[in-house]
Design a protein around this motif. Sequence first.
Motif, short mmCIF file in Angstrom:
data_model
loop_
_atom_site.label_atom_id
_atom_site.label_comp_id
_atom_site.label_asym_id
_atom_site.label_seq_id
_atom_site.Cartn_x
_atom_site.Cartn_y
_atom_site.Cartn_z
N ASP A 105 0.85 -1.19 0.00
CA ASP A 105 0.00 0.00 0.00
C ASP A 105 0.89 1.24 0.00
OD1 ASP A 105 -2.30 -1.50 0.10
OD2 ASP A 105 -2.32 -1.58 2.28
N GLU A 106 0.45 2.27 -0.72
CA GLU A 106 1.23 3.51 -0.82
C GLU A 106 0.45 4.65 -0.18
OE1 GLU A 106 3.19 6.51 -4.17
OE2 GLU A 106 2.02 4.75 -4.77
N ASP A 107 1.12 5.42 0.69
CA ASP A 107 0.52 6.61 1.27
C ASP A 107 0.53 7.74 0.25
OD1 ASP A 107 0.03 5.40 3.63
OD2 ASP A 107 1.40 6.57 4.84
N VAL A 108 -0.64 8.30 -0.03
CA VAL A 108 -0.78 9.42 -0.96
C VAL A 108 -1.57 10.51 -0.24
CG1 VAL A 108 -1.72 10.20 -3.16
CG2 VAL A 108 -0.72 7.93 -2.98
N TYR A 109 -1.12 11.75 -0.37
CA TYR A 109 -1.84 12.88 0.22
C TYR A 109 -2.52 13.66 -0.91
CZ TYR A 109 0.68 12.01 4.56
OH TYR A 109 1.18 11.43 5.70
N ILE A 110 -3.80 13.99 -0.72
CA ILE A 110 -4.55 14.66 -1.79
C ILE A 110 -5.27 15.89 -1.26
CG2 ILE A 110 -4.88 12.55 -3.14
CD1 ILE A 110 -7.78 12.48 -2.05
N ASP A 111 -5.38 16.89 -2.13
CA ASP A 111 -6.34 17.98 -1.96
C ASP A 111 -7.52 17.63 -2.86
OD1 ASP A 111 -4.66 19.31 -0.28
OD2 ASP A 111 -4.12 20.90 -1.69
N CYS A 112 -8.73 17.75 -2.35
CA CYS A 112 -9.89 17.30 -3.12
C CYS A 112 -11.06 18.27 -2.95
CB CYS A 112 -10.30 15.90 -2.65
SG CYS A 112 -11.66 15.17 -3.59
N THR A 113 -11.71 18.57 -4.07
CA THR A 113 -12.95 19.36 -4.06
C THR A 113 -14.03 18.57 -4.78
OG1 THR A 113 -11.72 21.45 -4.07
CG2 THR A 113 -14.04 21.53 -4.73
N ILE A 114 -15.19 18.45 -4.15
CA ILE A 114 -16.29 17.66 -4.72
C ILE A 114 -17.47 18.61 -4.96
CG2 ILE A 114 -17.85 15.72 -4.37
CD1 ILE A 114 -15.74 14.50 -2.55
N VAL A 115 -17.87 18.71 -6.23
CA VAL A 115 -18.90 19.67 -6.63
C VAL A 115 -20.15 18.90 -7.05
CG1 VAL A 115 -19.47 21.55 -8.20
CG2 VAL A 115 -17.10 21.25 -7.43
N PRO A 116 -21.31 19.19 -6.44
CA PRO A 116 -22.55 18.51 -6.86
C PRO A 116 -23.12 19.14 -8.14
CG PRO A 116 -22.99 20.00 -5.02
CD PRO A 116 -21.51 20.05 -5.27
N GLN A 117 -23.63 18.29 -9.01
CA GLN A 117 -24.37 18.76 -10.19
C GLN A 117 -25.84 18.43 -9.98
OE1 GLN A 117 -22.52 16.97 -13.64
NE2 GLN A 117 -20.89 18.51 -13.69
N LYS A 118 -26.70 19.43 -10.25
CA LYS A 118 -28.12 19.30 -9.91
C LYS A 118 -29.00 19.30 -11.16
CE LYS A 118 -27.37 21.72 -5.52
NZ LYS A 118 -27.77 22.84 -4.65
N SER A 119 -30.15 18.65 -11.01
CA SER A 119 -31.16 18.66 -12.07
C SER A 119 -31.91 19.99 -12.03
CB SER A 119 -32.14 17.50 -11.84
OG SER A 119 -32.91 17.74 -10.66
N PRO A 120 -32.71 20.28 -13.03
CA PRO A 120 -33.50 21.53 -13.02
C PRO A 120 -34.39 21.66 -11.78
CG PRO A 120 -33.50 20.57 -15.21
CD PRO A 120 -32.85 19.56 -14.31
N THR A 121 -34.74 20.54 -11.16
CA THR A 121 -35.59 20.60 -9.97
C THR A 121 -34.78 20.74 -8.68
OG1 THR A 121 -35.59 18.18 -9.79
CG2 THR A 121 -37.36 19.19 -11.10
#
Length: 653
Positions: A105-121
């Motif tokens: 197993d390899e240790d990896v450090y990440i910066d992460c941004t999670i953006v929701p995509q929405k329906s018209p409703t």
Amino acid sequence: MQDSPGDEDMDRITGDARIVREVFEAIPAAVAAVENPGDYRLVAVNAAYRALVARDEVLGRSASELFPELVAQQLFELFDRPFRTGETVTAREWRVQLPRATGDDEDVYIDCTIVPQKSPTGEVVRLVAFAQDVTERVRDRQAARRRAAEAERDPGEPVDVVGVLQRQLLPAGLPILPGLQLGGSYLPAGGGTAAGGDWFDAVPLPDGRTALVVGDVAGRGVEASAAMGRIRSVLEDRLDHSGDIGEALAAVDRLASRLPAARAATLCVAALDPADGRLTYCTAGHPPPLLIPSAGPARFLRSSGGGPLGSGAGFPLAEDHLDVGDQLLLYSDGIVRRSGEEVVAGTAELARVAADVAAGRVLREDWLAAVDRLTTQTLELLVRTSGHDDDIALLAAQRTAPPAPLLLDLPAESEAIPAARKALDEWLYDLGTRAEDVILLRHAVGELVTNAVEHAYNGTPGAVRVRAECTGRGMVEVEVADDGHWREPWQPTEDRGRGLAMASDFADDLHVETGPRGTTATVRHRLTRPARLLTAGEVAPPSASDDLPELLLILEQPTAGPQRIRLDGPVDSATAEQLREELVVRTRGGTTPLTVDLTGVTHLSSAGVAVLFEAETRTDAPGRPFLLYAPPGSPAQHVMSMVALPHTTTEPG
């Protein structure tokens, strides 16, 4: 009627799609789109993502099935929140262990941004995650921190008074004991710029049991730390002397009656017998320990009852049992009262994460003992999601099979000296002994074996016996015996005759018995393993921004009866003094009745509990002098029930 696109239009559309794909593939950050909450089906990934996870065939497959090792690492918790709230989520410098083709197993450090995509409703239909590998940046900072710690301190450099004070008040080390392995970690609040009042300790008792202690003194700063130090000293002395939990708690309760800063301090003291697993404990206003069996679900022990120091609630005891392999986790409440977390939810999350860590389902760090993984990985996984605004102390104990003593019977020849040293080294390292203690004992025992080989038999055949044992008081005892004759040492020279003196210097104690049947020399040395004083940077990524402190609102409520106020917001170390002053004014120094509605309290820390205890004992008015109200299930009601603070769950009036 709209015409269908011609060949020229189709070529243009195909070309545009190819360009979009090429641009998407060339994005240096790893990009992945997922659908279906809980399943996280991958519907789009780019080249950087495939390189990060070292897999090509991922589209259309469930992320949780592709990467089951990430479930316990709480990575998918980041996806749950935007699916649930519709808000963008950001994580900085999260440590993630990814499997590689080599099997490691390899240790990896990440910066992460999670953006929701929405329906018209307005429904969240998809999440797009942007991840950047920042491992090199984190490694560089860790290396710089190590270099700074190892470098010799410049005499002109300012001293970290807070760090020095905290290290002096925490145990220098945890004892190494037969049948019991201990690990502890302490994480100061926030940036660690003020000393705190949380602590942990482990005290070997006269009857072979070990007392495990975690405590929490209300407030922060030097006054809280000084009170913590005095409580810890009295408690340790009484436990070491008599081993009686009730007597030791009564002693610190008397101290609290004379020391205002110690009042409302909470304690959990548990005495564990490694021989049979019997556990006797008291939760004096403190959260109960978490028991993590080697097989079966984790569970919190029942509260023994009793209240904080100075509350007059007494200190009843409760009992439980640990099997070999089971782990017990004692903790201060900062781990379950993290920012934005309800106490009940935080408590359940602690049990789940700690159980995953104990079972080895999280981060593989096989070089760490199980108790060290439990007290460090649990902190890392919980604090990195929510941060922390209170000190956190964790103490873990695992019942283990007691080690067999070391028994050697060697001919009294020169070859016995390196053979004894090698066998002793291996035995000590198996105990978990620190390298510096191994070196000291190796030299001490080596000198004694050398004396027996060179002087006991005066050239005739004989034997030298070595016996090493770890005691329940945290000491290692090593006996070196022979059947020869004692010879008074000659006046020592520069290179001869100093063996006993050197052995005495290397160990805590040396005792020599001589007689007609031979000589037995015994060295005793206390063994400890380090306790960890952590910094926020070691277990959690840096904050993305400096959030403004949450305010405490104190509102007057009109009533025909006694005056009444309502609290909204956190009652913690930052707002406790504000509340204390308000209660003194409202009760006119404790002479006027007052009802305090805690329905809107979002967080009730030990500092807030201390203020409410103080007001409850100070107010002396007829009728209902000082009434605390919190509806059932509210954060304040949960805390007040745990610490035995008098209150009502029925709406007054």
